[in-house]
Design a protein around this motif. Structure first.
Motif, short mmCIF file in Angstrom:
data_model
loop_
_atom_site.label_atom_id
_atom_site.label_comp_id
_atom_site.label_asym_id
_atom_site.label_seq_id
_atom_site.Cartn_x
_atom_site.Cartn_y
_atom_site.Cartn_z
N HIS A 173 0.96 -1.29 -0.19
CA HIS A 173 -0.10 -0.20 -0.11
C HIS A 173 0.93 1.19 0.08
N PRO A 174 0.55 2.25 -0.70
CA PRO A 174 1.40 3.61 -0.81
C PRO A 174 1.19 4.22 0.54
N VAL A 175 2.11 5.22 0.80
CA VAL A 175 2.26 5.72 2.14
C VAL A 175 2.14 7.12 2.03
N GLN A 176 1.20 7.73 2.99
CA GLN A 176 1.01 9.16 3.02
C GLN A 176 2.39 9.97 3.17
N GLY A 177 2.43 11.24 2.33
CA GLY A 177 3.54 11.79 2.33
C GLY A 177 4.74 11.51 1.26
N THR A 178 4.43 10.22 0.54
CA THR A 178 5.54 9.85 -0.43
C THR A 178 5.67 10.80 -1.71
N VAL A 195 1.67 12.25 -2.02
CA VAL A 195 0.54 11.57 -1.66
C VAL A 195 -0.10 12.34 -0.47
N ASP A 196 -1.05 13.08 -0.52
CA ASP A 196 -1.54 13.67 0.44
C ASP A 196 -2.44 12.95 1.37
N GLY A 197 -2.90 11.90 1.00
CA GLY A 197 -3.97 11.07 1.67
C GLY A 197 -4.69 10.13 1.04
N PHE A 198 -5.66 9.37 1.70
CA PHE A 198 -6.29 8.42 1.18
C PHE A 198 -7.81 8.73 1.36
N VAL A 199 -8.77 8.31 0.36
CA VAL A 199 -10.14 8.70 0.46
C VAL A 199 -10.76 7.34 0.64
N TYR A 200 -11.43 7.23 1.67
CA TYR A 200 -12.44 6.00 2.05
C TYR A 200 -13.25 5.46 0.59
N ARG A 201 -14.14 6.55 0.07
CA ARG A 201 -14.82 6.34 -1.08
C ARG A 201 -14.78 7.30 -1.88
N LEU A 202 -14.38 7.47 -3.11
CA LEU A 202 -14.47 8.39 -4.28
C LEU A 202 -15.44 8.21 -5.06
N LYS A 203 -16.46 9.19 -5.00
CA LYS A 203 -17.73 8.82 -5.91
C LYS A 203 -17.58 9.86 -7.06
N SER A 212 -9.08 5.49 -2.55
CA SER A 212 -8.22 6.30 -3.53
C SER A 212 -7.03 7.06 -3.05
N VAL A 213 -6.18 7.19 -4.01
CA VAL A 213 -4.82 8.41 -3.55
C VAL A 213 -5.27 9.67 -3.85
N ARG A 214 -5.25 10.55 -2.80
CA ARG A 214 -5.60 12.14 -3.16
C ARG A 214 -4.17 12.75 -3.24
N TYR A 215 -3.99 13.54 -4.36
CA TYR A 215 -2.57 14.03 -4.52
C TYR A 215 -2.64 15.32 -3.62
N THR A 216 -1.30 15.90 -3.62
CA THR A 216 -1.25 17.17 -3.01
C THR A 216 -1.45 18.39 -4.32
N GLY A 224 -5.81 13.39 -20.99
CA GLY A 224 -4.69 12.89 -21.68
C GLY A 224 -3.98 12.11 -20.66
N THR A 225 -4.02 12.59 -19.19
CA THR A 225 -3.14 12.00 -18.39
C THR A 225 -3.78 10.77 -17.75
N SER A 226 -4.96 10.40 -18.02
CA SER A 226 -5.80 9.43 -17.62
C SER A 226 -4.99 8.13 -17.84
N GLY A 227 -4.69 7.15 -16.70
CA GLY A 227 -4.08 6.17 -17.07
C GLY A 227 -2.39 6.03 -16.79
N SER A 228 -2.06 7.11 -16.52
CA SER A 228 -0.66 7.58 -16.21
C SER A 228 -0.13 6.62 -15.13
N PRO A 229 1.07 6.09 -15.01
CA PRO A 229 1.50 5.46 -13.70
C PRO A 229 1.91 6.57 -12.63
N VAL A 230 1.53 6.23 -11.54
CA VAL A 230 1.96 7.11 -10.44
C VAL A 230 3.25 6.39 -9.76
N ILE A 231 4.50 7.06 -9.86
CA ILE A 231 5.57 6.42 -9.60
C ILE A 231 6.11 6.86 -8.20
N ASP A 232 6.57 6.08 -7.41
CA ASP A 232 7.25 6.54 -6.04
C ASP A 232 8.66 6.92 -6.44
N ASN A 233 8.91 7.93 -6.16
CA ASN A 233 10.33 8.55 -6.51
C ASN A 233 11.48 7.75 -5.90
#
Length: 303
Positions: A173-178, A195-203, A212-216, A224-233
């Protein structure tokens, strides 16, 4: 969800060949009703040479090697930690980027024939070859928003032909603040944030996604960015797949996802973007890149 494709094309033409539309557009249906808008970040007409977003200070830059451009979205060639070089390669994108249109809420697509093509990019964002699917191995917009295409070539064949390795899916699982990078093969553009945080349910409209992952706010992804990989730096591994954002401040409508916590409280964050975690894919991929939803630990929705 984003503007209809026709509107996006017009915006791109008015802005000029090298410009990025200020508002994201749609995949042949990325997050929106199939007839018009799009759920998520699918694409207007692509334009080469779009400059990358500035990197966050102190964060290692992430390139485009292993990413792909679809006709309307972004994606990446991915492998699980136990994949063999002789296994057929997999391409990861969004469920709403499928050429068959948006899956309905509750729908799961499994092992459907496909000949879709993908432009493979190198680290600099240059297209080096075309990859082709043999099937849609898995696709859904229920609980998550993912598609996995099985290709006609193996990981070893792709590396031998182009010198490019698949991106590895993180099994945790990803980590907040990454610190993360969203790498769009469609636009040849990157977005750096955390990673700003995680969403219990995103509707969003008819669809609901879990954890779901919420970005800062720095990751202002576009159509056009749909489907882009989110990469841990830090690890270079894929921890999520970019899929949507709230454009207009509306509540739970297409193009305007809302957050719902475990108590049912709804929160709207206009201008904030989101991704779907990918660690849950790993237990579902068996030998030979076969999607087996009965494997131990696999909790992806079943048909």
């Amino acid at each position: 969800m984003k503007k209809p494709l026709v509107a996006a094309l017009l915006s791109a033409l008015l802005l000029g060949a090298g410009a990025v539309p200020a508002v994201a557009a749609a995949d042949s249906g990325a997050h929106a009703s199939p007839a018009s808008a799009s759920v998520g970040k699918s694409a207007p007409a692509a334009r080469a040479g779009v400059s990358a977003a500035p990197a966050v200070a102190g964060v290692q830059a992430v390139g485009f090697a292993g990413t792909v451009a679809l006709s309307n979205c972004s994606g990446s060639v991915v492998r699980t930690p136990t994949a063999l070089p002789t296994d057929p390669a997999l391409v990861l994108s969004n469920g709403h980027c499928l050429e068959t249109g948006f899956p309905a809420a509750g729908q799961v697509i499994l092992n459907r024939a496909s000949t879709r093509s993908f432009t493979l990019l190198n680290a600099a964002g240059t297209g080096v070859g075309t990859l082709r699917a043999s099937k849609i191995a898995y696709g859904t917009m229920t609980d998550t928003d993912i598609s996995l295409y099985q290709l006609t070539r193996t990981y070893a064949q792709i590396e031998s032909s182009y010198g490019i390795k698949a991106l590895e899916l993180s099994a945790t699982h990803p980590v907040q603040g990454t610190a993360i990078t969203v790498a769009s093969g469609y636009w040849k553009r990157t977005y750096s944030c955390a990673v700003d945080g995680f969403v219990y349910r995103l509707k969003e409209g008819a669809w609901t996604w879990k954890d779901s992952v919420r970005y800062t706010s720095a990751c202002q992804t576009i159509g056009g960015t749909s489907g882009s990989p989110v990469i841990d730096n830090a690890t270079g591994k894929v921890v999520a797949v970019n899929n949507t954002g709230n454009e207009d401040g509306e509540q739970c409508t297409e193009n305007n996802p809302c957050e719902v916590d475990a108590n049912g409280t709804v929160t709207v964050r206009q201008g904030i973007n989101y991704a779907q975690e990918t660690y849950g894919i790993v237990p579902c991929v068996g030998p030979g890149s076969v999607i087996d939803l009965t494997r131990t630990g696999c909790v992806l929705p079943r048909p």
